[in-house]
Design a protein around this motif. Structure first.
Motif, PDB file in Angstrom:
ATOM      1  N   ASN A 173       0.835  -1.193   0.000  1.00  0.00           N
ATOM      2  CA  ASN A 173       0.000   0.000   0.000  1.00  0.00           C
ATOM      3  C   ASN A 173       0.880   1.258   0.000  1.00  0.00           C
ATOM      4  OD1 ASN A 173       0.982  -0.129   2.584  1.00  0.00           O
ATOM      5  ND2 ASN A 173      -0.992  -0.401   3.573  1.00  0.00           N
ATOM      6  N   ILE A 174       0.207   2.413  -0.010  1.00  0.00           N
ATOM      7  CA  ILE A 174       0.939   3.664  -0.188  1.00  0.00           C
ATOM      8  C   ILE A 174       1.841   3.994   0.999  1.00  0.00           C
ATOM      9  CG2 ILE A 174       0.653   6.170  -0.524  1.00  0.00           C
ATOM     10  CD1 ILE A 174      -1.817   5.521  -2.171  1.00  0.00           C
ATOM     11  N   ILE A 175       1.442   3.606   2.196  1.00  0.00           N
ATOM     12  CA  ILE A 175       2.294   3.870   3.361  1.00  0.00           C
ATOM     13  C   ILE A 175       3.625   3.116   3.218  1.00  0.00           C
ATOM     14  CG2 ILE A 175       1.314   1.997   4.763  1.00  0.00           C
ATOM     15  CD1 ILE A 175       1.718   3.702   7.212  1.00  0.00           C
ATOM     16  N   SER A 176       3.583   1.961   2.558  1.00  0.00           N
ATOM     17  CA  SER A 176       4.798   1.153   2.382  1.00  0.00           C
ATOM     18  C   SER A 176       5.692   1.694   1.280  1.00  0.00           C
ATOM     19  CB  SER A 176       4.420  -0.295   2.075  1.00  0.00           C
ATOM     20  OG  SER A 176       3.704  -0.880   3.146  1.00  0.00           O
ATOM     21  N   THR A 177       5.097   2.310   0.278  1.00  0.00           N
ATOM     22  CA  THR A 177       5.880   2.797  -0.863  1.00  0.00           C
ATOM     23  C   THR A 177       6.234   4.279  -0.766  1.00  0.00           C
ATOM     24  OG1 THR A 177       3.832   3.253  -2.111  1.00  0.00           O
ATOM     25  CG2 THR A 177       4.833   1.073  -2.382  1.00  0.00           C
ATOM     26  N   SER A 178       5.792   4.943   0.303  1.00  0.00           N
ATOM     27  CA  SER A 178       6.013   6.384   0.441  1.00  0.00           C
ATOM     28  C   SER A 178       7.446   6.742   0.811  1.00  0.00           C
ATOM     29  CB  SER A 178       5.080   6.951   1.513  1.00  0.00           C
ATOM     30  OG  SER A 178       5.437   6.450   2.793  1.00  0.00           O
ATOM     31  N   LYS A 179       8.188   5.777   1.369  1.00  0.00           N
ATOM     32  CA  LYS A 179       9.576   5.966   1.816  1.00  0.00           C
ATOM     33  C   LYS A 179       9.691   6.928   3.009  1.00  0.00           C
ATOM     34  CE  LYS A 179      11.533   4.970  -2.734  1.00  0.00           C
ATOM     35  NZ  LYS A 179      12.419   5.452  -3.837  1.00  0.00           N
ATOM     36  N   ILE A 180       8.574   7.197   3.674  1.00  0.00           N
ATOM     37  CA  ILE A 180       8.607   8.052   4.865  1.00  0.00           C
ATOM     38  C   ILE A 180       9.122   7.265   6.068  1.00  0.00           C
ATOM     39  CG2 ILE A 180       7.133   9.242   6.556  1.00  0.00           C
ATOM     40  CD1 ILE A 180       5.470  10.290   4.273  1.00  0.00           C
ATOM     41  N   PHE A 181       8.773   5.974   6.117  1.00  0.00           N
ATOM     42  CA  PHE A 181       9.126   5.158   7.279  1.00  0.00           C
ATOM     43  C   PHE A 181      10.274   4.204   6.957  1.00  0.00           C
ATOM     44  CE2 PHE A 181       4.713   6.406   7.737  1.00  0.00           C
ATOM     45  CZ  PHE A 181       4.720   6.949   9.015  1.00  0.00           C
ATOM     46  N   LYS A 182      11.236   4.197   7.855  1.00  0.00           N
ATOM     47  CA  LYS A 182      12.383   3.307   7.684  1.00  0.00           C
ATOM     48  C   LYS A 182      11.963   1.854   7.877  1.00  0.00           C
ATOM     49  CE  LYS A 182      17.101   2.507   9.344  1.00  0.00           C
ATOM     50  NZ  LYS A 182      18.140   2.962  10.311  1.00  0.00           N
ATOM     51  N   SER A 183      11.053   1.637   8.815  1.00  0.00           N
ATOM     52  CA  SER A 183      10.553   0.279   9.045  1.00  0.00           C
ATOM     53  C   SER A 183       9.063   0.320   9.359  1.00  0.00           C
ATOM     54  CB  SER A 183      11.309  -0.402  10.191  1.00  0.00           C
ATOM     55  OG  SER A 183      11.050   0.253  11.419  1.00  0.00           O
ATOM     56  N   ILE A 184       8.351  -0.711   8.910  1.00  0.00           N
ATOM     57  CA  ILE A 184       6.916  -0.835   9.150  1.00  0.00           C
ATOM     58  C   ILE A 184       6.628  -2.242   9.648  1.00  0.00           C
ATOM     59  CG2 ILE A 184       4.607  -0.753   8.139  1.00  0.00           C
ATOM     60  CD1 ILE A 184       5.687   1.145   6.027  1.00  0.00           C
ATOM     61  N   THR A 185       5.971  -2.321  10.797  1.00  0.00           N
ATOM     62  CA  THR A 185       5.521  -3.613  11.327  1.00  0.00           C
ATOM     63  C   THR A 185       4.058  -3.767  10.948  1.00  0.00           C
ATOM     64  OG1 THR A 185       7.064  -3.507  13.187  1.00  0.00           O
ATOM     65  CG2 THR A 185       5.188  -5.005  13.404  1.00  0.00           C
ATOM     66  N   ARG A 186       3.751  -4.845  10.237  1.00  0.00           N
ATOM     67  CA  ARG A 186       2.386  -5.065   9.751  1.00  0.00           C
ATOM     68  C   ARG A 186       1.797  -6.283  10.444  1.00  0.00           C
ATOM     69  NH1 ARG A 186       6.008  -4.539   5.594  1.00  0.00           N
ATOM     70  NH2 ARG A 186       5.898  -2.578   4.399  1.00  0.00           N
ATOM     71  N   ILE A 187       0.608  -6.126  11.023  1.00  0.00           N
ATOM     72  CA  ILE A 187      -0.032  -7.256  11.704  1.00  0.00           C
ATOM     73  C   ILE A 187      -1.495  -7.362  11.289  1.00  0.00           C
ATOM     74  CG2 ILE A 187       1.504  -7.084  13.706  1.00  0.00           C
ATOM     75  CD1 ILE A 187      -0.824  -5.868  15.286  1.00  0.00           C
ATOM     76  N   ASP A 188      -2.010  -8.570  11.346  1.00  0.00           N
ATOM     77  CA  ASP A 188      -3.430  -8.797  11.083  1.00  0.00           C
ATOM     78  C   ASP A 188      -3.843 -10.126  11.703  1.00  0.00           C
ATOM     79  OD1 ASP A 188      -5.809  -7.708   9.449  1.00  0.00           O
ATOM     80  OD2 ASP A 188      -5.768  -9.835   8.941  1.00  0.00           O
ATOM     81  N   LEU A 189      -5.109 -10.232  12.059  1.00  0.00           N
ATOM     82  CA  LEU A 189      -5.614 -11.458  12.673  1.00  0.00           C
ATOM     83  C   LEU A 189      -5.528 -12.651  11.735  1.00  0.00           C
ATOM     84  CD1 LEU A 189      -8.804 -10.189  14.548  1.00  0.00           C
ATOM     85  CD2 LEU A 189      -6.772 -11.198  15.588  1.00  0.00           C
ATOM     86  N   ASP A 193      -0.419 -12.638   3.667  1.00  0.00           N
ATOM     87  CA  ASP A 193       0.849 -12.314   3.007  1.00  0.00           C
ATOM     88  C   ASP A 193       1.999 -12.592   3.971  1.00  0.00           C
ATOM     89  OD1 ASP A 193       3.140 -10.372   2.174  1.00  0.00           O
ATOM     90  OD2 ASP A 193       1.774 -10.337   0.460  1.00  0.00           O
ATOM     91  N   PRO A 194       3.109 -13.162   3.493  1.00  0.00           N
ATOM     92  CA  PRO A 194       4.242 -13.473   4.378  1.00  0.00           C
ATOM     93  C   PRO A 194       4.876 -12.240   5.010  1.00  0.00           C
ATOM     94  CG  PRO A 194       4.827 -13.816   2.063  1.00  0.00           C
ATOM     95  CD  PRO A 194       3.344 -13.648   2.110  1.00  0.00           C
ATOM     96  N   PHE A 195       4.618 -11.053   4.443  1.00  0.00           N
ATOM     97  CA  PHE A 195       5.173  -9.828   5.004  1.00  0.00           C
ATOM     98  C   PHE A 195       4.256  -9.202   6.062  1.00  0.00           C
ATOM     99  CE2 PHE A 195       7.382 -10.158   0.919  1.00  0.00           C
ATOM    100  CZ  PHE A 195       8.692  -9.991   1.335  1.00  0.00           C
ATOM    101  N   ILE A 196       3.140  -9.879   6.359  1.00  0.00           N
ATOM    102  CA  ILE A 196       2.210  -9.411   7.386  1.00  0.00           C
ATOM    103  C   ILE A 196       2.154 -10.460   8.491  1.00  0.00           C
ATOM    104  CG2 ILE A 196      -0.165  -8.712   7.891  1.00  0.00           C
ATOM    105  CD1 ILE A 196      -0.482  -8.035   4.910  1.00  0.00           C
ATOM    106  N   LEU A 197       2.483 -10.059   9.704  1.00  0.00           N
ATOM    107  CA  LEU A 197       2.463 -10.987  10.831  1.00  0.00           C
ATOM    108  C   LEU A 197       1.028 -11.328  11.202  1.00  0.00           C
ATOM    109  CD1 LEU A 197       5.103  -9.300  13.183  1.00  0.00           C
ATOM    110  CD2 LEU A 197       5.452 -11.317  11.741  1.00  0.00           C
ATOM    111  N   GLN A 198       0.760 -12.601  11.413  1.00  0.00           N
ATOM    112  CA  GLN A 198      -0.559 -13.006  11.898  1.00  0.00           C
ATOM    113  C   GLN A 198      -0.569 -12.838  13.410  1.00  0.00           C
ATOM    114  OE1 GLN A 198      -2.697 -15.992   9.839  1.00  0.00           O
ATOM    115  NE2 GLN A 198      -3.353 -17.031  11.701  1.00  0.00           N
ATOM    116  N   GLN A 199      -1.247 -11.790  13.863  1.00  0.00           N
ATOM    117  CA  GLN A 199      -1.155 -11.426  15.277  1.00  0.00           C
ATOM    118  C   GLN A 199      -2.367 -10.616  15.709  1.00  0.00           C
ATOM    119  OE1 GLN A 199       1.763  -8.278  16.886  1.00  0.00           O
ATOM    120  NE2 GLN A 199       2.887 -10.188  17.191  1.00  0.00           N
ATOM    121  N   ASP A 200      -2.813 -10.850  16.926  1.00  0.00           N
ATOM    122  CA  ASP A 200      -3.880 -10.065  17.543  1.00  0.00           C
ATOM    123  C   ASP A 200      -3.225  -8.921  18.308  1.00  0.00           C
ATOM    124  OD1 ASP A 200      -5.954  -8.994  19.032  1.00  0.00           O
ATOM    125  OD2 ASP A 200      -6.730 -10.929  19.701  1.00  0.00           O
ATOM    126  N   PHE A 201      -3.541  -7.696  17.951  1.00  0.00           N
ATOM    127  CA  PHE A 201      -2.931  -6.546  18.611  1.00  0.00           C
ATOM    128  C   PHE A 201      -3.151  -6.580  20.120  1.00  0.00           C
ATOM    129  CE2 PHE A 201      -3.517  -2.150  20.241  1.00  0.00           C
ATOM    130  CZ  PHE A 201      -2.197  -1.735  20.151  1.00  0.00           C
TER     131      PHE A 201
END
Length: 332
Positions: A173-189, A193-201
């Motif tokens: 998504n755009i937050i990932s391609t904006s280059k504003i953030f050096k690192s992004i942690t992505r989680i979802d229940l 996608d292997p780049f999204i952690l399966q995790q309950d916040f």
């Protein structure tokens, strides 16, 4: 010699391989909305039934869901229930104070059966992902990046910013391609996608240092899916524990997105109430945008959460067509 007519196979909203459901193929916008709306409704109904069972019968170990699913009442109802072809003919799953435990378990079985027959949470997840693609104008992070690139934030955008995306559906998504953030942690229940952690916040380990916290947290169309008003309040409080201290002008912000009816058509909630709650949690609204179906906020955090916060569920607007969305907090 006449050519044989090829029999066309029936179209399905789900994708299968060797009999296994892989989630829906490319969906039309109307199908996407139907799937998302239906899953939201039945998940909320499911939570209400479980809560009612817990209160009505202390002998039922509701935490051990298998004990309910293994019962004959549940099994028979689950196997025999058939969902309608058209979404317009869906069962409502209404319950009232006269519903017995047996009736509640039957309804619970029908809900679980419907979820499975519609392809499980993967179907909902895939529909949500497609609904939020940039081609359909649904990538909410577009609005976030637009705001972050204004003069308001130009002094806060350093080289070492990090972000946490709760309920992330795509690592592209755009937050990932904006280059504003050096690192992004992505989680979802239910990560797709292997780049999204399966995790309950709500189950994620709390940070033990500033290095484990985040400059920005994105919570887009997640809070409305939390099944109770009390849990929504708990989630907002928990979010403050993951934000970095805003000292020395450091970015410390929350990007929040909710369906517009949550603040426009609820009998218990509105935008004023949201701002009141957020203010007690140390947030100040920096940007707000109201679209046709969703509302966007960007809040800056001052690092201070008020003590003894109480916001009860109380009717603010009457009307039979209003929804029951609410956020309550009891932090006394």
């Amino acid at each position: 010699m006449a050519k044989k007519k090829v029999k066309k196979s029936l179209k399905s909203i789900t994708n299968t391989h060797k009999g296994k459901l892989l989630g829906p193929k490319s969906l039309k916008p109307q199908q996407t909305r139907q799937i998302i709306r239906r899953f939201h409704i039945i998940q909320k109904n499911k939570y209400s039934i479980i809560s009612k069972l817990r209160k009505a019968n202390s002998n039922i170990d509701i935490n051990d869901y298998d004990s309910i699913k293994n019962s004959k009442v549940y099994q028979n109802e689950f196997k025999n229930f058939k969902i309608p072809t058209k979404y317009s003919e869906n069962e409502i799953y209404k319950i009232d104070n006269t519903s017995t435990d047996k009736e509640l378990i039957k309804i619970l079985a029908r809900i679980d059966s419907e979820i499975e027959q519609r392809g499980g949470l993967k179907t909902y997840q895939s529909a949500s992902t497609q609904g939020q693609t940039s081609k359909r104008g649904g990538d909410s992070s577009k609005k976030l990046i637009e705001w972050l690139k204004t003069s308001k934030y130009e002094t806060k955008l350093t080289q070492d910013l990090n972000a946490l995306e709760i309920g992330c559906l795509s690592p592209h998504n755009i937050i990932s391609t904006s280059k504003i953030f050096k690192s992004i942690t992505r989680i979802d229940l239910n990560s797709q996608d292997p780049f999204i952690l399966q995790q309950d916040f709500m189950e994620r380990s709390l940070p033990t240092s500033e290095e484990e916290k985040f400059n920005l947290i994105s919570c887009s169309l997640v809070l409305n899916f939390v099944p109770s008003h009390e849990k929504r309040g708990e989630m907002l409080i928990r979010i403050t524990k993951y934000l970095k201290s805003p000292k020395n002008g450091q970015l410390s912000s929350l990007f929040l997105v909710l369906p517009l009816p949550c603040v426009k058509n609820s009998r218990y909630f509105d935008n004023d109430k949201l701002l009141e709650i957020m203010g007690k949690l140390g947030f100040k609204q920096t940007f707000f945008y109201e679209a046709n179906k969703v509302a966007y906020w960007l809040f800056d955090w001052n690092g201070k959460v008020s003590k003894n916060i109480t916001f009860n569920k109380k009717e603010l607007h009457s009307g039979s067509t209003r929804n029951n969305f609410c956020i309550s907090i009891d932090n006394t």
